[in-house]
Design an enzyme around this catalytic site. Structure first.
Site, PDB file in Angstrom:
ATOM      1  N   SER A  51       0.693  -1.138  -0.219  1.00 17.29           N
ATOM      2  CA  SER A  51       0.088  -0.204  -0.113  1.00 17.29           C
ATOM      3  C   SER A  51       0.845   1.321  -0.002  1.00 17.29           C
ATOM      4  O   SER A  51       1.696   1.505  -0.806  1.00 17.29           O
ATOM      5  CB  SER A  51      -0.991  -0.057   1.142  1.00 17.29           C
ATOM      6  OG  SER A  51      -1.997   0.945   1.068  1.00 17.29           O
ATOM      7  N   ASP A  72      -3.107   6.225  -3.911  1.00 21.35           N
ATOM      8  CA  ASP A  72      -1.846   5.326  -3.316  1.00 21.35           C
ATOM      9  C   ASP A  72      -1.177   4.293  -4.124  1.00 21.35           C
ATOM     10  O   ASP A  72      -1.855   4.200  -5.328  1.00 21.35           O
ATOM     11  CB  ASP A  72      -2.202   5.123  -2.144  1.00 21.35           C
ATOM     12  CG  ASP A  72      -2.839   3.702  -1.856  1.00 21.35           C
ATOM     13  OD1 ASP A  72      -3.807   3.635  -2.817  1.00 21.35           O
ATOM     14  OD2 ASP A  72      -2.772   3.252  -0.794  1.00 21.35           O
TER      15      ASP A  72
HETATM   16 MG    MG Z   1      -3.470   1.354  -0.297  1.00 25.00          MG
END
Ligand code: MG
Length: 445
Positions: free
Chosen positions: A96, A238
């Site tokens: 992430s 992201d």
């Molecule tokens: Mg993420």
């Protein structure tokens, strides 16, 4: 050493704790858990993604699963493909928003969502016990490639939006994909919606052009571009493109909390129904739900799996978390930056005024976040005392303690991954929010 193994997934540092051996064994654990069937596997753009993907695929094939390799795709893209390919499960290789030396593994169920914590714990327990059932030579799995994720995901979103009005009002959009996995699908979606796209950090090469968490400090470049090009909106994804932060037409970072608020505004106007959000998420969604006719908002423990479960249980039309994660159950039960972009553009096309004016009309709050390094037993003792601060406030103890008063709320909880306690307070002004923080921190010892 740095290996985080929790019900939300496994994360470690390449060359140290995140190794091909670990990935292969996680593959065998998940393959055994599933007992065979198809498994889609996708990865974000980190340079280590391909090695972990191959190792994990080997573990799955060894346990008799048929691997469908999606290549570099977003996390919500993997969720869509679990459904599209009617797979028994999915795996996402991503860390992430962590820096590029990190990587991780997240599992998805056959429904295309994060497994409930008790199922995730079962998979990890199987890994720890090395309880793998491996196939004999006649029953090994196969590996095939499927490069249709971006187009299928975008098609699914386009079917839900009012595309014609967006195309009639060509919008200039700056998209920052941080050289993560969201660039290809993001560009495709915006192009199909007729937007003029200025695409920053569009290469899915894992060379993150700025620290990859889409926070205000990390997005000054995007804010400048929005102003310079007089764009209507700026979007930041992201690296695995499940979170979205938004910059308004004045180049102002409006904060990730507004992503879910805008998505809720969109859904409540079109398809009013219940919503779900975690306990640390802004009260804006409650205000919007109240204004839309008193719709219920279900509050859940922090973590996507909890929100997704509440959404399934209560038939929610929208849900998510205050970190820019929006879940539209018509697409998948995974946070999805693409569907959030589509909703914001739909709002802009439908209202003849700039995003800054739309945002200024939303309820305005100040949120204060603090964290304290504390041993787990100290945190537990503190949490037992926090309800003493409630006065006439409403208590929720589903994840730490949250207290709601008319003037604001405060949430105290222990982190799932580190020995720290987090305090989040929200009120109409900073002084009130600060006083709510002090009300609970006074009970710390
Ligand atoms: Mg993420």
């Amino acid at each position: 050493m740095t290996l985080m193994m929790t019900v939300s997934g496994v994360r470690g540092i390449i060359g140290q704790t995140m190794t091909p051996t670990l990935a292969a064994e996680l593959g065998m654990a998940y393959g055994t858990h599933l007992g065979g069937g198809g498994v889609v596997i996708g990865r974000d753009s980190r340079p280590s993604g391909h090695l972990l993907s191959r190792a994990l695929s080997s573990g799955l094939v060894a346990s008799g699963c048929h691997v469908i390799d999606l290549g570099i795709v977003s996390t919500p893209g993997v969720a869509v493909m679990v459904q599209e390919r009617q797979a028994a499960g999915g795996v996402v290789i991503t860390a992430s928003h962590n820096p590029r030396e990190w990587n991780g593994v997240k599992f998805l169920t056959g429904g295309g969502y994060a497994p409930p914590p008790e199922d995730a714990a079962r998979i990890l327990d199987r890994y720890r016990r090395r309880d793998f059932h491996l196939a004999d030579v006649d029953h090994l799995g196969r590996i095939e490639k499927d490069d249709s994720t971006h187009s299928r995901h975008v098609q699914r979103i386009l079917r839900l939006l009012d595309v014609a009005p967006i195309r009639r009002h060509p919008l200039t959009v700056v998209l920052d994909s941080v050289n993560g996995a969201g660039g290809l699908g993001g560009h495709l979606l915006l192009e199909k919606l007729g937007c003029q796209v200025i695409h920053l950090n569009a290469e899915a090469n894992g060379q993150f052009a700025h620290p990859p968490e889409p926070t205000e400090d990390n997005l000054t470049g995007l804010c400048d571009f929005v102003q310079k090009h007089e764009a209507e909106v700026g979007f930041a994804q992201d690296p695995d493109a499940d979170r979205l932060a938004i910059v308004d037409d004045r180049g102002r970072y409006i904060g990730e909390e507004y992503t879910l608020a805008l998505a809720a505004k969109y859904m409540f106007a079109r398809q009013p129904g219940p919503a779900a959000a975690n306990l640390s998420t802004s009260r804006m969604i409650d205000d919007l739900a109240a204004a839309a006719g008193g719709l219920p908002v279900h509050r859940t423990p922090v973590g996507e799996a909890h929100v997704a479960r509440a959404m399934r249980e209560h038939g929610c039309v929208i849900g998510g978390e205050g970190n820019g994660g929006v879940i539209d159950p018509r697409v998948s039960f995974v946070r999805d930056s693409f569907v959030a972009m589509g909703m914001v553009l739909n709002i802009l096309a439908g209202e003849d005024r700039p995003l800054s004016a739309i945002v200024d009309d939303l309820p305005r709050y100040v949120m204060i976040k603090r964290k304290f390094s504390m041993a787990p037993e100290q945190i537990a003792a503190w949490l037992r005392r926090v309800p003493n601060a409630a006065g006439g406030g409403r208590l929720n103890t589903a994840d730490g303690v949250r207290i709601d008063w008319p003037e604001g709320w405060v949430h105290v909880r222990g982190s799932n991954t580190e020995p720290i306690a987090r305090v989040i307070a929200e009120a109409a002004d900073a002084a009130t929010a600060q006083s709510l923080v002090e009300r609970v921190t006074a009970l710390r010892e």
